[in-house]
Design a protein around this motif. Structure first.
Motif, PDB file in Angstrom:
ATOM      1  N   GLN A  70       0.839  -1.204   0.000  1.00 42.84           N
ATOM      2  CA  GLN A  70       0.000   0.000   0.000  1.00 42.84           C
ATOM      3  C   GLN A  70       0.873   1.254   0.000  1.00 42.84           C
ATOM      4  OE1 GLN A  70      -2.320  -0.738   3.555  1.00 42.84           O
ATOM      5  NE2 GLN A  70      -4.089  -1.451   2.368  1.00 42.84           N
ATOM      6  N   VAL A  71       1.875   1.260   0.866  1.00 45.17           N
ATOM      7  CA  VAL A  71       2.791   2.405   0.936  1.00 45.17           C
ATOM      8  C   VAL A  71       3.505   2.585  -0.397  1.00 45.17           C
ATOM      9  CG1 VAL A  71       4.912   3.278   2.016  1.00 45.17           C
ATOM     10  CG2 VAL A  71       3.110   2.258   3.438  1.00 45.17           C
ATOM     11  N   LEU A  72       3.932   1.483  -0.985  1.00 46.67           N
ATOM     12  CA  LEU A  72       4.627   1.521  -2.271  1.00 46.67           C
ATOM     13  C   LEU A  72       3.746   2.116  -3.372  1.00 46.67           C
ATOM     14  CD1 LEU A  72       7.194   0.751  -3.850  1.00 46.67           C
ATOM     15  CD2 LEU A  72       6.230  -1.544  -4.124  1.00 46.67           C
ATOM     16  N   GLN A  73       2.485   1.746  -3.379  1.00 49.86           N
ATOM     17  CA  GLN A  73       1.553   2.288  -4.375  1.00 49.86           C
ATOM     18  C   GLN A  73       1.480   3.808  -4.277  1.00 49.86           C
ATOM     19  OE1 GLN A  73      -0.101   0.892  -6.803  1.00 49.86           O
ATOM     20  NE2 GLN A  73      -0.237  -1.283  -6.365  1.00 49.86           N
ATOM     21  N   ALA A 124       4.600   5.519  -5.500  1.00 44.46           N
ATOM     22  CA  ALA A 124       4.621   5.592  -6.966  1.00 44.46           C
ATOM     23  C   ALA A 124       3.762   6.749  -7.474  1.00 44.46           C
ATOM     24  CB  ALA A 124       4.132   4.278  -7.561  1.00 44.46           C
ATOM     25  N   LYS A 125       2.788   7.163  -6.673  1.00 45.57           N
ATOM     26  CA  LYS A 125       1.923   8.284  -7.059  1.00 45.57           C
ATOM     27  C   LYS A 125       2.510   9.632  -6.636  1.00 45.57           C
ATOM     28  CE  LYS A 125      -2.314   5.521  -6.858  1.00 45.57           C
ATOM     29  NZ  LYS A 125      -3.611   5.301  -6.162  1.00 45.57           N
ATOM     30  N   GLY A 126       3.728   9.574  -6.068  1.00 49.11           N
ATOM     31  CA  GLY A 126       4.416  10.804  -5.691  1.00 49.11           C
ATOM     32  C   GLY A 126       4.012  11.370  -4.349  1.00 49.11           C
ATOM     33  N   ARG A 127       3.345  10.586  -3.524  1.00 42.93           N
ATOM     34  CA  ARG A 127       2.910  11.069  -2.218  1.00 42.93           C
ATOM     35  C   ARG A 127       4.082  11.105  -1.231  1.00 42.93           C
ATOM     36  NH1 ARG A 127      -2.589  12.783  -2.122  1.00 42.93           N
ATOM     37  NH2 ARG A 127      -3.747  11.511  -3.629  1.00 42.93           N
ATOM     38  N   SER A 128       4.078  12.106  -0.369  1.00 44.15           N
ATOM     39  CA  SER A 128       5.116  12.219   0.660  1.00 44.15           C
ATOM     40  C   SER A 128       4.777  11.275   1.808  1.00 44.15           C
ATOM     41  CB  SER A 128       5.175  13.652   1.187  1.00 44.15           C
ATOM     42  OG  SER A 128       3.973  13.977   1.885  1.00 44.15           O
ATOM     43  N   ALA A 158      13.288   2.080  -6.212  1.00 43.79           N
ATOM     44  CA  ALA A 158      12.335   1.115  -5.659  1.00 43.79           C
ATOM     45  C   ALA A 158      11.090   1.015  -6.537  1.00 43.79           C
ATOM     46  CB  ALA A 158      11.947   1.509  -4.241  1.00 43.79           C
ATOM     47  N   ILE A 159      10.613   2.153  -7.003  1.00 43.35           N
ATOM     48  CA  ILE A 159       9.427   2.175  -7.856  1.00 43.35           C
ATOM     49  C   ILE A 159       9.712   1.492  -9.190  1.00 43.35           C
ATOM     50  CG2 ILE A 159       7.856   3.695  -9.150  1.00 43.35           C
ATOM     51  CD1 ILE A 159       8.245   5.703  -6.752  1.00 43.35           C
ATOM     52  N   ALA A 160      10.895   1.741  -9.744  1.00 43.56           N
ATOM     53  CA  ALA A 160      11.278   1.125 -11.017  1.00 43.56           C
ATOM     54  C   ALA A 160      11.368  -0.393 -10.879  1.00 43.56           C
ATOM     55  CB  ALA A 160      12.615   1.689 -11.491  1.00 43.56           C
ATOM     56  N   ILE A 161      11.969  -0.863  -9.809  1.00 46.83           N
ATOM     57  CA  ILE A 161      12.107  -2.299  -9.573  1.00 46.83           C
ATOM     58  C   ILE A 161      10.732  -2.934  -9.360  1.00 46.83           C
ATOM     59  CG2 ILE A 161      12.959  -4.044  -7.947  1.00 46.83           C
ATOM     60  CD1 ILE A 161      15.371  -2.156  -7.449  1.00 46.83           C
ATOM     61  N   LEU A 200       4.825  -5.636  -9.098  1.00 48.67           N
ATOM     62  CA  LEU A 200       4.270  -5.345  -7.774  1.00 48.67           C
ATOM     63  C   LEU A 200       3.300  -4.169  -7.824  1.00 48.67           C
ATOM     64  CD1 LEU A 200       7.552  -5.718  -5.697  1.00 48.67           C
ATOM     65  CD2 LEU A 200       5.574  -7.247  -5.607  1.00 48.67           C
ATOM     66  N   ILE A 201       3.571  -3.224  -8.730  1.00 48.67           N
ATOM     67  CA  ILE A 201       2.696  -2.079  -8.932  1.00 48.67           C
ATOM     68  C   ILE A 201       2.558  -1.835 -10.418  1.00 48.67           C
ATOM     69  CG2 ILE A 201       3.243  -0.950  -6.727  1.00 48.67           C
ATOM     70  CD1 ILE A 201       5.212   0.848  -8.213  1.00 48.67           C
ATOM     71  N   ALA A 202       1.500  -1.118 -10.782  1.00 45.99           N
ATOM     72  CA  ALA A 202       1.303  -0.777 -12.190  1.00 45.99           C
ATOM     73  C   ALA A 202       2.238   0.343 -12.589  1.00 45.99           C
ATOM     74  CB  ALA A 202      -0.150  -0.354 -12.410  1.00 45.99           C
ATOM     75  N   SER A 203       2.530   0.441 -13.862  1.00 48.00           N
ATOM     76  CA  SER A 203       3.399   1.489 -14.351  1.00 48.00           C
ATOM     77  C   SER A 203       2.787   2.856 -14.038  1.00 48.00           C
ATOM     78  CB  SER A 203       3.591   1.379 -15.867  1.00 48.00           C
ATOM     79  OG  SER A 203       4.165   0.138 -16.194  1.00 48.00           O
ATOM     80  N   PRO A 204       3.575   3.801 -13.485  1.00 45.04           N
ATOM     81  CA  PRO A 204       3.048   5.116 -13.177  1.00 45.04           C
ATOM     82  C   PRO A 204       2.479   5.779 -14.424  1.00 45.04           C
ATOM     83  CG  PRO A 204       5.221   4.824 -12.196  1.00 45.04           C
ATOM     84  CD  PRO A 204       4.985   3.673 -13.122  1.00 45.04           C
ATOM     85  N   GLY A 205       1.306   6.417 -14.261  1.00 44.66           N
ATOM     86  CA  GLY A 205       0.681   7.109 -15.377  1.00 44.66           C
ATOM     87  C   GLY A 205       0.021   6.177 -16.332  1.00 44.66           C
TER      88      GLY A 205
END
Length: 228
Positions: free
Chosen positions: A170-173, A176-180, A214-217, A223-228
């Motif tokens: 959840q944190v990773l998602q 990836a959305k750019g949240r602090s 981390a987001i790229a990996i 683990l997560i969808a591609s940003p955007g």
């Protein structure tokens, strides 16, 4: 065959005496061209008969209960219920377990691991040669599991990576959305320090130097969808 481009169930009634040696197959994919192509692969096979086609996950579960096909060829990304939900639902039914072969363009480590863990018996990439698909159906119908070498290699590699917890995902998602960290804490109702601890654990598990890596990996592994 009654074909459909909408949310209408598509079923092919089996012959009155198909014979004990005939393997019944259901094709589940939201793209008509894919369904037609797969159906054509089996058309000339005396021992394999397509008895149903479904355009989404809900139809798949409905038709499965009606017809109990020997093998299900299932896409992963579909409307209403995705492939993973279908696998989980059918695997939880009473009676004989569904023999499901995932056929998809998605071959990330996490997709493979999740679907096999949920109960899929095979995993094939779309574009697999027709004879390989026919052989896969026969093997899975016979009770075997099937993983091509390339898929098995990715699965083996995924097993060497530490799994992220549900909260870490959840944190990773949100990362990836750019949240602090502060924003993530507010969204998940946890403290900023707790978020920082999760981020530290995520970086360690992904062997990443920072959030961007981390987001790229995570994206590469599925683990997560591609940003955007």
């Amino acid at each position: 065959m009654i074909s459909s481009e909408s949310d209408t169930l598509t079923a092919v009634k089996p012959s009155s005496n198909p014979g004990a040696d005939v393997i019944t197959v259901m094709i589940v994919d939201d793209h008509p061209v894919v369904r037609e192509g797969l159906a054509a692969i089996f058309k000339s096979q005396k021992d394999i008969k397509v008895v149903a086609e479904a355009t989404n996950g809900e139809e798949a579960c409905e038709l499965y209960d009606q017809l109990l096909p020997d093998v299900v060829l299932l896409d992963l990304r579909m409307p209403k219920k995705d492939g993973l939900q279908v696998i989980t639902e059918l695997a939880g039914r009473k009676g004989p377990k569904a023999r499901i072969i995932v056929m998809t363009t998605y071959e990330s480590e996490e997709d493979i691991r999740r679907t096999l863990r949920a109960g899929a018996k095979g995993y094939l990439a779309k574009g697999t040669a027709p004879q390989e698909i026919r052989d896969a159906v026969r093997k899975v119908a016979g009770g075997d599991s099937l993983l091509p070498a390339s898929i098995a290699s990715k699965l083996a590699e995924s097993m060497t990576h530490p799994e992220l917890s549900e909260r870490e995902l959840q944190v990773l998602q949100y990362m990836a959305k750019g949240r602090s960290n502060k924003e993530i804490g507010q969204i998940l109702y946890i403290s900023e320090n707790t978020v920082k601890a999760h981020v530290k654990s995520i970086l360690a598990k992904l062997d990443a130097m920072g959030r961007t890596e981390a987001i790229a990996i995570a994206t590469k592994r599925g683990l997560i969808a591609s940003p955007g």
